[in-house]
Write a protein that holds these residues in place. Structure first.
Motif, PDB file in Angstrom:
ATOM      1  N   LYS A   1       0.661  -1.225  -0.139  1.00 33.95           N
ATOM      2  CA  LYS A   1      -0.157   0.010   0.096  1.00 33.95           C
ATOM      3  C   LYS A   1       1.030   1.260  -0.143  1.00 33.95           C
ATOM      4  CE  LYS A   1      -4.117  -2.111   2.112  1.00 33.95           C
ATOM      5  NZ  LYS A   1      -4.745  -2.532   3.625  1.00 33.95           N
TER       6      LYS A   1
ATOM      7  N   GLU B   1       0.068   0.015 -10.094  1.00 40.69           N
ATOM      8  CA  GLU B   1      -0.635  -0.440  -8.729  1.00 40.69           C
ATOM      9  C   GLU B   1      -0.831  -1.965  -8.913  1.00 40.69           C
ATOM     10  OE1 GLU B   1      -4.547   0.713  -6.840  1.00 40.69           O
ATOM     11  OE2 GLU B   1      -3.715   1.916  -8.119  1.00 40.69           O
TER      12      GLU B   1
ATOM     13  N   LEU C   1       0.304  -4.768  -6.342  1.00 46.39           N
ATOM     14  CA  LEU C   1      -0.777  -5.627  -5.592  1.00 46.39           C
ATOM     15  C   LEU C   1      -0.834  -6.850  -6.022  1.00 46.39           C
ATOM     16  CD1 LEU C   1      -3.365  -2.895  -5.327  1.00 46.39           C
ATOM     17  CD2 LEU C   1      -1.822  -3.399  -3.509  1.00 46.39           C
TER      18      LEU C   1
END
Length: 185
Positions: free
Chosen positions: A111, A179, A183
């Motif tokens: 994150k 992203e 992730l």
């Protein structure tokens, strides 16, 4: 003259995208990548030198980087620079080369890296908007000088906005892709 403004605008916005791509490449994902070390500089004989100019960097395994300095006397300096760079890795040296094992990322760390990527994206967007503002100012100056009409100014301003929208969409796409990489477990 006004076509030159549009061409210059597009070139400057492209440079913002290139800069963003370099910055995003330096943000770590779960796998080892030699571009992780792009931002690392080594104090080599009093000058800050990029690590890729002092050593060969290879990726022998999915989670390992091997850094082999060209000058064996600089191994400790390179090791220290990697530790100081705060990449979230712990390099080890055997005296001639440096091994960096890339640990699995925790959810919190992932994150954090996503936030860093988004921050770089926002920086790129600001740069693109600044280019738009400068281009619009140049076009207004052209109109005041009498080189273009008011209608041409409006059309060219619309063209600059279309370029801006196109490049902002590219920034969003690059950030979304990064992203997903970060992730991905």
């Amino acid at each position: 003259m006004s076509d030159a403004v549009l061409k210059t605008t597009e070139q400057k916005m492209s440079k913002s995208i290139e800069s963003l791509q370099r910055e995003l490449a330096g943000i770590r994902t779960g796998a080892a990548n030699s571009s992780m070390l792009d931002r690392v500089t080594v104090n080599y004989y009093g000058a800050d030198t990029p690590i890729n100019q002092l050593a060969s960097i290879s990726v022998p395994e999915a989670r390992m980087l091997v850094v082999q300095p060209y000058d064996k006397g600089s191994v400790d300096d390179v090791l220290k620079a990697i530790q100081i760079a705060d990449l979230g890795v712990n390099p080890t040296s055997d005296g001639t080369l440096i091994r960096i094992t890339v640990p699995q990322l925790t959810e919190d760390r992932r994150k954090e890296f996503v936030k860093d990527a988004r921050k770089e994206g926002e920086t790129a967007k600001v740069a693109i908007r600044n280019v738009r503002r400068d281009s619009n100012d140049d076009l207004k100056a052209e109109e005041k000088a009498g080189n273009i009409s008011e209608d041409e100014l409006r059309n060219l301003t619309d063209d600059v906005q279309k370029l801006t929208d196109k490049f902002i969409a590219q920034v969003d796409s690059l950030c979304d892709d990064k992203e997903k990489d970060i992730l991905e477990v």
